[in-house]
Design a protein around this motif. Structure first.
Motif, mmCIF file in Angstrom:
data_model
loop_
_atom_site.group_PDB
_atom_site.id
_atom_site.type_symbol
_atom_site.label_atom_id
_atom_site.label_comp_id
_atom_site.label_asym_id
_atom_site.label_seq_id
_atom_site.Cartn_x
_atom_site.Cartn_y
_atom_site.Cartn_z
ATOM 1 N N GLY A 219 30.621 -24.818 -6.986
ATOM 2 C CA GLY A 219 29.374 -24.406 -7.580
ATOM 3 C C GLY A 219 28.187 -25.021 -6.923
ATOM 4 N N GLN A 220 27.298 -24.501 -7.550
ATOM 5 C CA GLN A 220 26.071 -24.893 -6.705
ATOM 6 C C GLN A 220 24.774 -24.841 -7.461
ATOM 7 O OE1 GLN A 220 24.115 -26.426 -4.979
ATOM 8 N NE2 GLN A 220 24.307 -25.877 -2.781
ATOM 9 N N VAL A 221 23.841 -25.561 -7.272
ATOM 10 C CA VAL A 221 22.451 -25.566 -8.438
ATOM 11 C C VAL A 221 22.146 -24.002 -8.194
ATOM 12 C CG1 VAL A 221 22.138 -27.956 -7.995
ATOM 13 C CG2 VAL A 221 21.126 -26.258 -6.396
ATOM 14 N N GLN A 222 21.099 -23.888 -9.030
ATOM 15 C CA GLN A 222 20.499 -22.467 -9.233
ATOM 16 C C GLN A 222 19.688 -22.006 -7.983
ATOM 17 O OE1 GLN A 222 18.208 -22.304 -12.945
ATOM 18 N NE2 GLN A 222 20.138 -22.325 -14.261
ATOM 19 N N ALA A 230 16.834 -30.845 -5.856
ATOM 20 C CA ALA A 230 17.139 -30.992 -7.227
ATOM 21 C C ALA A 230 18.467 -31.724 -7.375
ATOM 22 C CB ALA A 230 17.485 -29.241 -7.825
ATOM 23 N N PHE A 231 18.800 -32.119 -8.663
ATOM 24 C CA PHE A 231 20.048 -32.870 -9.138
ATOM 25 C C PHE A 231 21.169 -32.198 -8.425
ATOM 26 C CE2 PHE A 231 23.239 -33.840 -12.216
ATOM 27 C CZ PHE A 231 23.165 -35.192 -12.026
ATOM 28 N N PRO A 252 22.404 -13.289 -5.282
ATOM 29 C CA PRO A 252 22.257 -12.258 -6.034
ATOM 30 C C PRO A 252 22.515 -10.856 -5.200
ATOM 31 C CG PRO A 252 20.665 -13.786 -6.725
ATOM 32 C CD PRO A 252 21.100 -14.389 -5.437
ATOM 33 N N SER A 253 22.006 -10.909 -4.051
ATOM 34 C CA SER A 253 21.723 -9.628 -3.223
ATOM 35 C C SER A 253 23.240 -9.506 -2.260
ATOM 36 C CB SER A 253 20.732 -9.525 -2.220
ATOM 37 O OG SER A 253 20.629 -10.688 -1.381
ATOM 38 N N SER A 254 24.390 -10.538 -2.378
ATOM 39 C CA SER A 254 25.355 -10.326 -1.719
ATOM 40 C C SER A 254 26.272 -9.173 -1.958
ATOM 41 C CB SER A 254 26.199 -11.569 -1.649
ATOM 42 O OG SER A 254 25.209 -12.823 -1.252
ATOM 43 N N PHE A 278 28.996 -21.052 -4.959
ATOM 44 C CA PHE A 278 28.454 -20.116 -6.488
ATOM 45 C C PHE A 278 27.152 -20.783 -7.056
ATOM 46 C CE2 PHE A 278 32.842 -19.082 -5.519
ATOM 47 C CZ PHE A 278 32.992 -17.688 -5.930
ATOM 48 N N PRO A 279 25.998 -20.303 -6.397
ATOM 49 C CA PRO A 279 24.963 -20.964 -7.380
ATOM 50 C C PRO A 279 24.979 -20.607 -8.875
ATOM 51 C CG PRO A 279 24.111 -19.654 -5.430
ATOM 52 C CD PRO A 279 25.708 -19.334 -5.368
ATOM 53 N N ASP A 280 24.628 -21.546 -9.651
ATOM 54 C CA ASP A 280 24.817 -21.346 -10.994
ATOM 55 C C ASP A 280 24.284 -20.183 -11.646
ATOM 56 O OD1 ASP A 280 25.705 -22.150 -13.700
ATOM 57 O OD2 ASP A 280 23.912 -23.554 -13.812
ATOM 58 N N ASP A 281 23.156 -19.666 -11.217
ATOM 59 C CA ASP A 281 22.634 -18.425 -12.137
ATOM 60 C C ASP A 281 23.283 -16.951 -11.328
ATOM 61 O OD1 ASP A 281 21.387 -19.378 -9.449
ATOM 62 O OD2 ASP A 281 19.847 -17.768 -9.829
ATOM 63 N N VAL A 282 23.887 -17.144 -10.340
ATOM 64 C CA VAL A 282 24.528 -16.017 -9.699
ATOM 65 C C VAL A 282 26.089 -15.844 -10.502
ATOM 66 C CG1 VAL A 282 25.593 -14.791 -7.751
ATOM 67 C CG2 VAL A 282 23.446 -16.308 -7.629
ATOM 68 N N GLN A 283 26.494 -16.835 -11.017
ATOM 69 C CA GLN A 283 28.001 -16.555 -11.628
ATOM 70 C C GLN A 283 27.984 -15.647 -12.687
ATOM 71 O OE1 GLN A 283 29.595 -20.361 -12.302
ATOM 72 N NE2 GLN A 283 28.482 -21.178 -10.484
ATOM 73 N N THR A 284 27.019 -15.426 -13.554
ATOM 74 C CA THR A 284 27.239 -14.534 -14.706
ATOM 75 C C THR A 284 26.302 -13.220 -14.481
ATOM 76 O OG1 THR A 284 25.342 -16.078 -15.836
ATOM 77 C CG2 THR A 284 27.461 -16.548 -16.180
ATOM 78 N N LEU A 285 25.573 -12.916 -13.303
ATOM 79 C CA LEU A 285 24.878 -11.672 -13.142
ATOM 80 C C LEU A 285 26.146 -10.645 -13.390
ATOM 81 C CD1 LEU A 285 22.961 -12.363 -9.983
ATOM 82 C CD2 LEU A 285 22.190 -12.266 -12.335
ATOM 83 N N PRO A 286 25.553 -9.623 -13.885
ATOM 84 C CA PRO A 286 26.459 -8.532 -14.355
ATOM 85 C C PRO A 286 27.088 -7.720 -13.128
ATOM 86 C CG PRO A 286 24.003 -7.901 -14.720
ATOM 87 C CD PRO A 286 24.072 -9.319 -14.741
#
Length: 657
Positions: A219-222, A230-231, A252-254, A278-286
């Protein structure tokens, strides 16, 4: 909201929450802040819109006008529990409020019917991994990998994957490394960002230097906070750069599916470490991408040596009276070809420690292990040979192949040929192809080395038995342990061994048989490998048809087991049939020995240990302590019969190795 169409889900009872309190409850997968104040009940979305702080861990606060507010525990934002609206000055959109009913003391929250699952980036990538044959994941679910974890959860639910939640990421890395060494296929490790990812590095290095395929999924931060500090934000690509053959962030563009395919291909083809971030916010992109597959992307790896090299090798062999085959771990899949060549040449076969068991010690051509962990049988034939045929051996300094001898070296990796010093004939090719393609004639006056082998084994076995008289009254002799263990384990046992005197004794004393395998931390030599490697080997027996039903025996000293002891509970949780043989001598015996050898004082190698047998029982497994050699065989046999994790604690003498 049409209440007639809602799903009403129980979230507890009224006695669970006193007046004036809030708590977090979950309805399906929706996190809800449940509140009870002035005799009223309310339910709102649990995530503060500021930084998703958990409102259910906050408090009920009353204003000067007596009005109640729910206060976020992170930064003090307030919300009306009945409307979800803030008092002003914050987000003006407010929080979602859910219908709530109390029925006979039970609390129900109304949610809209659950929508169909929307395919995500990590769904597509995990499906790609399974298409490439990734079957097992060892890891720890955490806050920066939850989207990826859910994709793995769905794969487990569909029986496309198996997941093993470990207690330390280092154990996950060793388990996956052992899995790769045993099968040639990658397993995966799942961690969070920051410390979870860095805890993998030792096991990643173990896999890299021993040529084992492995996947790290971190995992990775957003993406919006990557870089400024960041933390738990560290530069994971740089952190893994030296240890990985492939390391890429999933942005996101990968081309997400292509990244997953390239990671799998790198691990498989290069037998190396591949890493996906895997940045946190990319994991759940459609995602509407079709999952990747290996079809048309890999080919057979058989490299036949040049005929001129085969002819040259045959000529050298026909001129040798005492040819000796030295075989390394890389030749394990062609062990029958190696044994056949040895028979044709009438040559002894000695192995590196990593290849112990490749030609079992009960084979008439077997000479045992060569080097520091080896036998006098192997060293005798090394000294007497006039030609070494080295097959897939890396010429480690621990193995001690005599470079002054005439050497034919065969390896599929051209960089390994003559790596440390020139050899008489370097041959590029697969070991199996070399053995099959070679058609040498034996020297007409070749020595009868097979009869010599039998004589040398007889001498060594008599010496081993004589060593049992070396009783100092301080514990069991290592030979006694490995003599019995070798006799009672099945012919197809998979051994996972640690580092230390216990490992040297295993290499020297235990005689392999049948199709047994040995897994170890070879070039890295990392303490703590043994038991997690047993976990990885057991997982492989669940995934790979030809390994099903094989017994896994892990071996360590007290120092090695003490590295990851809590993962014994992992073995208990998943019912892993691993029998652990623990040699307990109360010290880091190998280091004490090195201090004495170097004429240093013995310092800080003593250990303060619990009863490991009692610890195993407290964890829910089988545990027995052995203090007398007469009780040893029964204890081992009993442990081997346990259907689940078992530990046999042998109280040993640190000097009798």
């Amino acid at each position: 909201m049409n209440e007639e169409s809602l799903n009403w889900i129980s979230v507890g009872h009224v006695e669970d929450l006193p007046d004036g309190r809030v708590k977090t409850v979950t309805a399906r997968t929706t996190s809800i802040c449940l509140s009870h104040f002035d005799g009223q009940w309310a339910a709102m979305n649990n995530h503060c819109p500021h930084q998703r702080g958990p409102l259910g861990e906050g408090s009920i606060e009353k204003g000067v006008d007596g009005k109640c507010w729910i206060r976020c525990p992170w930064h003090g934002w307030d919300f009306d529990p009945l409307t979800g609206k803030p008092p002003g000055g914050h987000e003006d959109s407010g929080q979602t409020i859910y219908p709530l009913e109390i029925r006979e003391g039970e609390i129900f929250v109304g949610l809209e019917p659950e929508p169909p699952h929307e395919r995500t980036v990590t769904d597509a990538m995990v499906e790609t991994l399974t298409n490439w044959g990734v079957q097992s994941v060892f890891g720890m679910v955490g806050h920066s990998n939850l989207g990826l974890s859910d994709a793995i959860r769905l794969a487990v639910a569909d029986q496309r994957m198996k997941y093993y939640g470990i207690r330390h990421e280092g154990a996950a890395a060793f388990a996956a490394s052992a899995y790769g060494k045993l099968t040639g296929r990658p397993a995966a490790c799942l961690t969070i960002a920051g410390p979870g990812a860095t805890n993998l590095l030792t096991g990643m290095w173990d896999a890299k230097v021993d040529r084992a395929p492995i996947l790290a999924l971190t995992g990775q931060v957003q993406t919006q906070v990557m870089g400024p500090g960041a933390f738990q934000d560290i530069d994971l690509k740089s952190a893994f750069q030296a240890v990985s053959a492939f390391s890429q962030p999933v942005l996101p563009s990968s081309d997400h599916v292509e990244l997953a395919s390239l990671a799998c291909k790198t691990a498989l083809v290069e037998q190396n470490v591949a890493h996906l971030i895997f940045p946190d916010d990319v994991q759940t992109l459609p995602s509407d991408q079709e999952a990747g597959r290996p079809d048309g992307r890999v080919t057979q790896a058989a490299v036949r040596p040049a005929q001129s090299d085969l002819d040259a090798a045959a000529k050298m062999i026909s001129a040798a009276k005492r040819p000796l085959i030295i075989v390394g771990h890389g030749a394990f899949d062609v062990r029958e070809d190696v044994a056949d060549l040895a028979k044709r040449l009438g040559a002894p076969v000695v192995t590196t420690f990593k290849a112990k068991g490749l030609v079992p010690d009960d084979h008439p051509n077997a000479g045992g292990v060569l080097g520091r962990s080896g036998t006098p049988v192997a060293s005798w034939f090394m000294n007497e040979t006039d030609l070494i045929i080295a097959l897939g051996a890396s010429f480690s300094n621990h193995t001690g192949i005599e470079k002054g001898k005439e050497i034919i070296q065969v390896d599929y990796d051209r960089m390994q040929l003559g790596r440390f010093h020139p050899v008489a004939l370097p041959v590029w090719g697969e070991v199996g192809a070399f053995c099959k393609g070679l058609d040498p004639s034996r020297h007409p006056d070749a020595d009868d080395q097979i009869s010599e082998l039998a004589e040398r084994w007889q001498i060594w076995r008599a010496e081993k038995q004589a060593r049992l008289a070396e009783d100092h009254g301080k514990g069991i002799h290592s030979f006694a342990i490995f003599d019995v263990l070798g006799k009672v384990v099945p012919d197809d046992t998979i051994f996972a061994v640690d580092v230390g005197n216990n490992t040297y004794s295993f290499g020297r004393y235990l005689e392999t048989k049948g199709t047994q395998r040995v897994l170890m931390s070879g070039y890295l030599g990392s303490i703590g490998f043994g038991f997690p490697a047993g976990i990885g080997a057991w997982a492989a027996t669940q995934d790979i048809e030809k390994l099903r039903g094989r017994k896994v025996v892990s071996i360590s000293g007290d120092g090695g087991f003490g590295q990851y002891p809590m993962d014994f509970t992992t073995a208990v949780k998943y019912g892993m049939d691993v029998t652990h043989i623990l040699l307990h001598n109360g010290e880091l015996g190998k280091i004490s020995k090195e201090q004495r050898s170097g004429e240093w004082p013995v310092w800080e190698t003593d250990l303060h240990n619990p009863s490991f047998a009692a610890f195993a029982r407290l964890c829910g497994g089988h545990g027995v302590k052995v203090t007398d050699v007469s009780d040893m065989e029964a204890a081992i046999v009993e442990a081997l019969a346990v259907d689940g994790p078992a530990l046999v604690e042998m109280m040993t003498d640190a000097d009798l190795v």
